[in-house]
Design an enzyme around this catalytic site. Structure first.
Site, mmCIF file in Angstrom:
data_model
loop_
_atom_site.group_PDB
_atom_site.id
_atom_site.type_symbol
_atom_site.label_atom_id
_atom_site.label_comp_id
_atom_site.label_asym_id
_atom_site.label_seq_id
_atom_site.Cartn_x
_atom_site.Cartn_y
_atom_site.Cartn_z
ATOM 1 N N ASP A 1 0.813 -1.221 0.000
ATOM 2 C CA ASP A 1 0.000 0.000 0.000
ATOM 3 C C ASP A 1 0.846 1.272 0.000
ATOM 4 O O ASP A 1 0.469 2.268 -0.602
ATOM 5 C CB ASP A 1 -0.921 0.015 1.228
ATOM 6 C CG ASP A 1 -1.969 -1.077 1.151
ATOM 7 O OD1 ASP A 1 -2.316 -1.476 0.028
ATOM 8 O OD2 ASP A 1 -2.438 -1.524 2.213
ATOM 9 N N VAL A 2 1.982 1.225 0.661
ATOM 10 C CA VAL A 2 2.787 2.439 0.802
ATOM 11 C C VAL A 2 3.457 2.844 -0.504
ATOM 12 O O VAL A 2 4.111 3.872 -0.572
ATOM 13 C CB VAL A 2 3.866 2.295 1.901
ATOM 14 C CG1 VAL A 2 3.213 2.070 3.241
ATOM 15 C CG2 VAL A 2 4.841 1.191 1.584
#
Lengths: 465, 102
Positions: A395-396
């Site tokens: 996600d990052v």
């Protein structure tokens, strides 16, 4: 036996030493010295307490025995615990602080003379309020930390547990704690004291169960803060400066960490508390996307790309730690460095399961800390970098956070990996991350997916370089 | 007019929050995990209350109800103190600069 004034001064000294202990953490060079200040402060506080109470009797011997028993258990855990399990450990330790606060409050309630607070049934009003707050916050810290511990340990599922009317129930319980404290103060009755504590244990559980696995870094920080406020509450009861200072320090430290974690995920603190986000449940909603083409490669392709790069940025995530790939990764980086390739690491604020977790894992694998960079310090470098090596993160790195206002992670600060000439993405499958969002990066022209176990893939790459 | 001693303690409390605020912001993000474990260790200074409670038992009856809770709290806090400081030390040992590699 030393005078109350003298002991108050010593408590102040130990409070100052605790401030210096935190201050030392501003850089790795001074941090070890800081820790020694902390230990010294603790020794002073404990010694002064013995000297203030004065009468050395058989009780004193028992105190030492219990102290050593607890100390031995603590030391054993500290040496045995693997670094991947730090979040659970810290959650577990928070629960102990909370419970200790409850126990001290109970002792003070049962035997107020020992603490100079009045007599049973006739405790000073202010002290009664202070010890009630200390006990209530301590109880919430205890049961909340236990739930956090169980979730982090995987004994309890990370998915949020919600039921209709949850927030109303929590609110009512919260109000009833204050009502009980009010009745306790007006009647001095023991039953109010016990029911207040019981209800606080309950609300601690209810507060944490709706919070999903993805938000755990915030929860740990928040409980850290609570344990501080509990200590401060007891500090007021005991009129002890060291405890008041420490409680305030720990309370604000935990609050700041919660804020940093929330910002790292672009979530408001309030929405984290209300819960219901992340975990296994939110993955399901897939809007039937047509299969987009994905470029996948093997270890040889990756090795070729890496060998011909002149600069590489590694983006590690929690998946790396789960696969225990950090040592293999370090080996790979060493090989690259031998070939005169510039390598650095980019760490997102919420990489890992607690604040700073990824840095500890890298440090454990002997990665020098001056090669590890925070998001803001490295994000501009991606554009001038040949290869980004994403391992266990997801996600990052998702560019959707910058482009799609509809996305649940929109606005979250992300690492600009897609700006690199090529991206190597080590992952077991195309499944979405914690936030349940598909990562657009997978389908980019310059991305090569390496479908494998992180550790195995890294080892294979090393062999091929 | 006397000032209630509570006000003095409250002033210390508020000032300590401010000190904590600025000190914690100066902590480098890579040391946030050790920060949590060390704050954990120092908040166990609550053990001073536990010791007072445990020593308050009379000589005929060392283990009366309030001192039992004191003893229990001593064990819990001691686990934290030793565990917290030692695990912090263990982590910080890993943050050593390795100049030789270059």
């Amino acid at each position: 036996m030393i005078s109350a004034n003298l002991s108050a001064i010593f408590y102040l000294v130990s409070g100052i030493l605790f401030i210096l202990a935190l201050r030392g953490l501003s850089s790795p060079e001074t941090s070890r010295q800081g820790n020694l200040f902390g230990i010294l402060g603790m020794i002073i506080a404990i010694t002064v307490t013995f000297l203030t109470v004065g009468n050395f009797s058989t009780s004193t011997i028992y105190v030492f025995i219990f102290l050593l028993v607890g100390g031995a258990i603590g030391a054993f855990i500290a040496f045995k615990i693997p670094m991947t399990a730090m979040p659970e450990l810290v959650a577990g330790f928070h629960s102990l602080v909370g419970l200790a606060a409850v126990f001290v409050a109970i002792s003070a309630f049962k035997n107020p003379e020992a603490f100079n607070l009045g007599f049973p049934g006739d405790i000073k009003l202010a002290s009664l309020i202070e010890m009630s707050i200390g006990a209530a916050v301590g109880a919430i810290t205890f049961s909340g930390s236990i739930i956090a511990f169980l979730k982090l340990r995987g004994i309890m599922s990370g998915s949020p547990i919600t039921f209709p009317g949850q927030h109303i129930v929590n609110l009512l319980i919260g109000i009833s704690i204050f009502v009980l404290i009010y009745f306790l103060c007006s009647s001095q009755s023991e039953s109010f004291f016990w029911s207040m504590i019981a209800i606080s244990f309950l609300i601690g559980v209810l507060l944490i169960i709706p919070i999903g696995g993805a938000d755990m870094p915030v929860v740990i920080s928040m409980l850290n803060s609570y344990s501080g406020w509990a200590a401060a509450g007891i500090g007021f009861t005991l009129e002890n400066t060291a405890l008041i200072i420490t409680g305030a320090l720990v309370g604000s430290s935990g609050a700041i960490l919660s804020y940093i974690m929330c910002k790292g995920m672009n979530r408001s603190f309030f929405s984290v508390i209300l819960g219901g986000f992340g975990g296994d449940a939110s993955v399901s909603k897939d809007k039937k996307k047509d299969q987009k083409p994905v470029k996948s490669g093997n270890a040889e392709d990756a090795a070729f790309l890496l060998k011909n790069a002149s600069s590489v940025i590694i983006v590690p995530g929690y998946g790396m730690a789960v696969a225990q790939a950090q040592h293999a990764l370090r080996e790979m980086v060493d090989t690259l460095k031998k070939n005169d390739i510039k390598v650095s690491y980019a760490v997102h604020p919420v990489a890992g399961r607690m604040p700073g977790h990824m840095n500890v894992l890298l440090a454990e694998a002997n990665v020098p800390y001056d090669e590890v960079f925070e998001l803001d310090d490295i994000n501009n470098d991606f554009a001038n970098t040949d290869v980004a090596f994403v391992i266990g993160a997801n996600d990052v790195t998702n560019p959707v956070a910058k482009t799609d206002p509809q996305s649940p992670i929109f606005g979250m600060p992300v690492l600009d990996v897609e700006k690199c000439k090529s991206v190597l993405f080590v992952k077991r499958s195309l499944s979405p991350g914690y936030a349940g969002v598909d990562n657009e990066l997978f389908y980019r022209e310059n991305t090569m997916m390496l479908f494998a176990d992180a550790k195995k893939m890294t080892e294979d790459i090393v062999k091929n370089i | 007019m006397e000032i209630d001693p509570f006000i003095f303690r409250f002033s210390i409390f508020i000032l300590a929050i401010f000190v904590g605020y600025y000190v914690v912001w100066s902590v480098t993000p890579s040391l946030h995990t050790p920060l949590m474990s060390v704050t954990n260790a120092i908040s166990s200074v609550i053990i001073v209350g536990a010791i007072i409670a445990a020593l308050a038992g009379s000589s005929e009856n060392i283990f009366e109800i309030s001192s039992i809770f004191g003893f229990l709290a001593i064990v819990l806090a001691a686990v934290n103190i030793f565990g917290g400081f030692l695990v912090t030390q263990r982590m910080l040992q890993m943050y050593k600069k390795k100049k030789k590699n270059k």
